[in-house]
Scaffold this motif. Structure first.
Motif, PDB file in Angstrom:
ATOM      1  N   LEU A   9       0.815  -1.215   0.000  1.00 52.11           N
ATOM      2  CA  LEU A   9       0.000   0.000   0.000  1.00 52.11           C
ATOM      3  C   LEU A   9       0.848   1.264   0.000  1.00 52.11           C
ATOM      4  O   LEU A   9       0.422   2.299  -0.516  1.00 52.11           O
ATOM      5  CB  LEU A   9      -0.933  -0.006   1.217  1.00 52.11           C
ATOM      6  N   TYR A  10       2.048   1.205   0.576  1.00 51.48           N
ATOM      7  CA  TYR A  10       2.907   2.389   0.647  1.00 51.48           C
ATOM      8  C   TYR A  10       3.292   2.900  -0.742  1.00 51.48           C
ATOM      9  O   TYR A  10       3.081   4.089  -1.056  1.00 51.48           O
ATOM     10  CB  TYR A  10       4.144   2.095   1.492  1.00 51.48           C
ATOM     11  N   PRO A  11       3.880   2.055  -1.625  1.00 47.31           N
ATOM     12  CA  PRO A  11       4.216   2.581  -2.960  1.00 47.31           C
ATOM     13  C   PRO A  11       2.993   2.964  -3.780  1.00 47.31           C
ATOM     14  O   PRO A  11       3.043   3.927  -4.561  1.00 47.31           O
ATOM     15  CB  PRO A  11       4.991   1.420  -3.616  1.00 47.31           C
ATOM     16  N   VAL A  12       1.882   2.220  -3.603  1.00 48.61           N
ATOM     17  CA  VAL A  12       0.660   2.563  -4.335  1.00 48.61           C
ATOM     18  C   VAL A  12       0.149   3.931  -3.890  1.00 48.61           C
ATOM     19  O   VAL A  12      -0.269   4.759  -4.719  1.00 48.61           O
ATOM     20  CB  VAL A  12      -0.414   1.477  -4.122  1.00 48.61           C
ATOM     21  N   SER A  13       0.191   4.196  -2.602  1.00 53.11           N
ATOM     22  CA  SER A  13      -0.244   5.492  -2.089  1.00 53.11           C
ATOM     23  C   SER A  13       0.662   6.609  -2.590  1.00 53.11           C
ATOM     24  O   SER A  13       0.190   7.702  -2.944  1.00 53.11           O
ATOM     25  CB  SER A  13      -0.252   5.474  -0.562  1.00 53.11           C
ATOM     26  N   THR A  14       1.964   6.334  -2.624  1.00 54.58           N
ATOM     27  CA  THR A  14       2.903   7.334  -3.136  1.00 54.58           C
ATOM     28  C   THR A  14       2.630   7.642  -4.604  1.00 54.58           C
ATOM     29  O   THR A  14       2.643   8.805  -5.027  1.00 54.58           O
ATOM     30  CB  THR A  14       4.350   6.836  -2.967  1.00 54.58           C
ATOM     31  N   LEU A  15       2.379   6.582  -5.398  1.00 61.36           N
ATOM     32  CA  LEU A  15       2.068   6.783  -6.818  1.00 61.36           C
ATOM     33  C   LEU A  15       0.797   7.592  -6.993  1.00 61.36           C
ATOM     34  O   LEU A  15       0.748   8.517  -7.821  1.00 61.36           O
ATOM     35  CB  LEU A  15       1.923   5.420  -7.503  1.00 61.36           C
ATOM     36  N   ALA A  16      -0.228   7.284  -6.210  1.00 59.11           N
ATOM     37  CA  ALA A  16      -1.486   8.035  -6.302  1.00 59.11           C
ATOM     38  C   ALA A  16      -1.279   9.504  -5.951  1.00 59.11           C
ATOM     39  O   ALA A  16      -1.837  10.401  -6.602  1.00 59.11           O
ATOM     40  CB  ALA A  16      -2.527   7.401  -5.389  1.00 59.11           C
ATOM     41  N   ALA A  17      -0.471   9.757  -4.929  1.00 57.34           N
ATOM     42  CA  ALA A  17      -0.189  11.142  -4.530  1.00 57.34           C
ATOM     43  C   ALA A  17       0.564  11.897  -5.624  1.00 57.34           C
ATOM     44  O   ALA A  17       0.275  13.071  -5.914  1.00 57.34           O
ATOM     45  CB  ALA A  17       0.607  11.145  -3.229  1.00 57.34           C
ATOM     46  N   LEU A  18       1.542  11.228  -6.244  1.00 58.48           N
ATOM     47  CA  LEU A  18       2.305  11.869  -7.318  1.00 58.48           C
ATOM     48  C   LEU A  18       1.415  12.198  -8.512  1.00 58.48           C
ATOM     49  O   LEU A  18       1.518  13.286  -9.100  1.00 58.48           O
ATOM     50  CB  LEU A  18       3.458  10.964  -7.749  1.00 58.48           C
ATOM     51  N   LEU A  19       0.526  11.277  -8.878  1.00 57.09           N
ATOM     52  CA  LEU A  19      -0.394  11.530  -9.990  1.00 57.09           C
ATOM     53  C   LEU A  19      -1.338  12.680  -9.668  1.00 57.09           C
ATOM     54  O   LEU A  19      -1.650  13.507 -10.542  1.00 57.09           O
ATOM     55  CB  LEU A  19      -1.187  10.259 -10.310  1.00 57.09           C
ATOM     56  N   LEU A  20      -1.772  12.745  -8.422  1.00 55.91           N
ATOM     57  CA  LEU A  20      -2.665  13.833  -8.009  1.00 55.91           C
ATOM     58  C   LEU A  20      -1.959  15.180  -8.080  1.00 55.91           C
ATOM     59  O   LEU A  20      -2.526  16.169  -8.576  1.00 55.91           O
ATOM     60  CB  LEU A  20      -3.178  13.568  -6.593  1.00 55.91           C
ATOM     61  N   VAL A  21      -0.728  15.230  -7.598  1.00 55.36           N
ATOM     62  CA  VAL A  21       0.056  16.466  -7.667  1.00 55.36           C
ATOM     63  C   VAL A  21       0.306  16.852  -9.118  1.00 55.36           C
ATOM     64  O   VAL A  21       0.217  18.033  -9.496  1.00 55.36           O
ATOM     65  CB  VAL A  21       1.385  16.293  -6.896  1.00 55.36           C
ATOM     66  N   TRP A  22       0.636  15.859  -9.948  1.00 58.58           N
ATOM     67  CA  TRP A  22       0.867  16.098 -11.376  1.00 58.58           C
ATOM     68  C   TRP A  22      -0.381  16.704 -12.023  1.00 58.58           C
ATOM     69  O   TRP A  22      -0.300  17.728 -12.709  1.00 58.58           O
ATOM     70  CB  TRP A  22       1.248  14.768 -12.019  1.00 58.58           C
ATOM     71  N   TYR A  23      -1.533  16.094 -11.774  1.00 56.57           N
ATOM     72  CA  TYR A  23      -2.785  16.581 -12.360  1.00 56.57           C
ATOM     73  C   TYR A  23      -3.116  17.988 -11.864  1.00 56.57           C
ATOM     74  O   TYR A  23      -3.499  18.874 -12.647  1.00 56.57           O
ATOM     75  CB  TYR A  23      -3.912  15.607 -12.005  1.00 56.57           C
ATOM     76  N   ALA A  24      -2.964  18.201 -10.555  1.00 61.69           N
ATOM     77  CA  ALA A  24      -3.291  19.511  -9.979  1.00 61.69           C
ATOM     78  C   ALA A  24      -2.367  20.593 -10.520  1.00 61.69           C
ATOM     79  O   ALA A  24      -2.810  21.719 -10.795  1.00 61.69           O
ATOM     80  CB  ALA A  24      -3.195  19.439  -8.456  1.00 61.69           C
ATOM     81  N   ALA A  25      -1.070  20.271 -10.682  1.00 62.29           N
ATOM     82  CA  ALA A  25      -0.119  21.270 -11.170  1.00 62.29           C
ATOM     83  C   ALA A  25      -0.458  21.698 -12.591  1.00 62.29           C
ATOM     84  O   ALA A  25      -0.394  22.897 -12.933  1.00 62.29           O
ATOM     85  CB  ALA A  25       1.299  20.708 -11.107  1.00 62.29           C
ATOM     86  N   VAL A  26      -0.830  20.746 -13.441  1.00 60.55           N
ATOM     87  CA  VAL A  26      -1.191  21.079 -14.822  1.00 60.55           C
ATOM     88  C   VAL A  26      -2.442  21.940 -14.863  1.00 60.55           C
ATOM     89  O   VAL A  26      -2.515  22.923 -15.622  1.00 60.55           O
ATOM     90  CB  VAL A  26      -1.386  19.790 -15.648  1.00 60.55           C
ATOM     91  N   LYS A  27      -3.439  21.611 -14.036  1.00 59.39           N
ATOM     92  CA  LYS A  27      -4.694  22.351 -14.053  1.00 59.39           C
ATOM     93  C   LYS A  27      -4.552  23.740 -13.427  1.00 59.39           C
ATOM     94  O   LYS A  27      -5.061  24.732 -13.964  1.00 59.39           O
ATOM     95  CB  LYS A  27      -5.763  21.542 -13.310  1.00 59.39           C
ATOM     96  N   ILE A  28      -3.872  23.813 -12.294  1.00 57.34           N
ATOM     97  CA  ILE A  28      -3.776  25.087 -11.571  1.00 57.34           C
ATOM     98  C   ILE A  28      -2.932  26.097 -12.350  1.00 57.34           C
ATOM     99  O   ILE A  28      -3.307  27.271 -12.494  1.00 57.34           O
ATOM    100  CB  ILE A  28      -3.192  24.856 -10.162  1.00 57.34           C
ATOM    101  N   PHE A  29      -1.779  25.641 -12.835  1.00 58.32           N
ATOM    102  CA  PHE A  29      -0.862  26.547 -13.532  1.00 58.32           C
ATOM    103  C   PHE A  29      -1.096  26.596 -15.038  1.00 58.32           C
ATOM    104  O   PHE A  29      -0.369  27.280 -15.753  1.00 58.32           O
ATOM    105  CB  PHE A  29       0.589  26.145 -13.245  1.00 58.32           C
ATOM    106  N   ARG A  30      -2.097  25.864 -15.511  1.00 57.37           N
ATOM    107  CA  ARG A  30      -2.473  25.865 -16.923  1.00 57.37           C
ATOM    108  C   ARG A  30      -1.258  25.593 -17.814  1.00 57.37           C
ATOM    109  O   ARG A  30      -0.965  26.331 -18.762  1.00 57.37           O
ATOM    110  CB  ARG A  30      -3.124  27.197 -17.301  1.00 57.37           C
ATOM    111  N   VAL A  31      -0.573  24.526 -17.496  1.00 57.43           N
ATOM    112  CA  VAL A  31       0.623  24.148 -18.264  1.00 57.43           C
ATOM    113  C   VAL A  31       0.174  23.602 -19.612  1.00 57.43           C
ATOM    114  O   VAL A  31      -0.700  22.730 -19.677  1.00 57.43           O
ATOM    115  CB  VAL A  31       1.434  23.079 -17.499  1.00 57.43           C
ATOM    116  N   PRO A  32       0.748  24.097 -20.712  1.00 62.03           N
ATOM    117  CA  PRO A  32       0.348  23.586 -22.038  1.00 62.03           C
ATOM    118  C   PRO A  32       0.755  22.127 -22.209  1.00 62.03           C
ATOM    119  O   PRO A  32       1.754  21.674 -21.633  1.00 62.03           O
ATOM    120  CB  PRO A  32       1.118  24.493 -23.010  1.00 62.03           C
ATOM    121  N   PRO A  33       0.011  21.371 -23.007  1.00 62.94           N
ATOM    122  CA  PRO A  33       0.272  19.927 -23.153  1.00 62.94           C
ATOM    123  C   PRO A  33       1.658  19.606 -23.700  1.00 62.94           C
ATOM    124  O   PRO A  33       2.206  18.545 -23.398  1.00 62.94           O
ATOM    125  CB  PRO A  33      -0.821  19.464 -24.120  1.00 62.94           C
ATOM    126  N   TYR A  34       2.227  20.514 -24.539  1.00 63.65           N
ATOM    127  CA  TYR A  34       3.546  20.198 -25.099  1.00 63.65           C
ATOM    128  C   TYR A  34       4.661  20.321 -24.058  1.00 63.65           C
ATOM    129  O   TYR A  34       5.779  19.864 -24.300  1.00 63.65           O
ATOM    130  CB  TYR A  34       3.844  21.108 -26.306  1.00 63.65           C
TER     131      TYR A  34
END
Length: 258
Positions: A9-34
């Motif tokens: 569960l530890y690595p799975v939780s870490t992966l989920a947290a990283l994906l969440l941060v990744w998604y939030a960073a793209v949405k909040i800062f409006r990072v272009p897809p390229y």
């Protein structure tokens, strides 16, 4: 069983947290897809190009395993010879250490010029990246035998081969497998470096093509595939370690649960 589930569960939780941060960073800062695509876009690209990525993955896997096997086949016997001969160690070891100071990316074009564009040079480049951890770990393991064990071997009149196979090698195996786990991870890196020079197939080649075309989604998809390959190979070596030296794995698990 419960401890293993909890440990997963530890690595799975870490992966989920990283994906969440990744998604939030793209949405909040409006990072272009390229610059940085969404995780969902990368996963969708992996699904669409599954067979395409799989085709290139087999080449990288083949080169990775070839270089890793070479590092074991050459690194372990060389370590045994260096431990057995102090004179040879003093003559060779400084040059082996010096060879590690050269960047392998700079040596790769020379190896291709000298030996051509076949699989042989790619195996050689991967081997150069991966063999040093095996060499050092084996040397450390063979020298870690205690004086009492040597005295015990002498007391039962063990010859040189018996002392090696019944005393030195079993004690050195945990170190050898530790070096092998580092080596297999570096073999993936070495395979990518080898494919950067004179290749038209493989995940390393795809990385160059994706970078040249600013195809960031494909770039992340290839990186994730490389990550999966590295993790699978690492745990495959660890699985073999548990089969060969189960007593070492048992001691480690006892220390963790304690």
């Amino acid at each position: 069983m419960l401890n293993r589930v909890i440990s997963c569960l530890y690595p799975v939780s870490t992966l989920a947290a990283l994906l969440l941060v990744w998604y939030a960073a793209v949405k909040i800062f409006r990072v272009p897809p390229y610059l940085l695509p969404l995780p969902g876009d990368v996963i969708q690209r992996m699904r669409e190009d599954f067979w395409f990525l799989l085709h290139h993955s087999w080449i990288t896997i083949y080169i990775t395993l070839g270089g890793f096997v070479l590092s074991i086949a050459i690194g372990v016997p060389l370590a045994i010879v260096l431990v057995a001969s102090r004179v040879l160690e003093r003559a060779v070891m400084p040059w082996l250490i010096l060879s590690q100071t050269f960047p392998k990316v700079a040596l790769a074009p020379l190896i291709v010029v000298w030996f051509g564009l076949g699989l042989g040079p790619k195996f050689a480049i991967t081997f150069l990246v991966a063999f040093f951890p095996i060499l050092i770990s084996t040397i450390v393991g063979l020298r870690s035998i205690e004086r009492e064990m040597l005295e015990l071997a002498s007391s039962v009149r063990a010859n040189t081969l018996q002392m090696f196979f019944h005393f030195r090698l079993p004690i050195a195996l945990p170190n050898i497998f530790a070096g092998a786990k580092v080596s297999i991870a570096l073999s993936v890196v070495g395979a990518v470096i080898a494919e950067w020079v004179g290749a038209n197939v493989g995940l390393g080649y795809l990385l160059l093509q994706a970078n040249a075309n600013l195809d960031t989604t494909l770039l992340f998809a290839v990186l994730i595939v490389l990550l999966i390959i590295g993790v699978v190979f690492y745990y495959a070596v660890e699985f073999v370690e548990r089969l060969v030296i189960p007593w070492h794995s048992t001691i480690r698990l006892q220390n963790v649960t304690a």
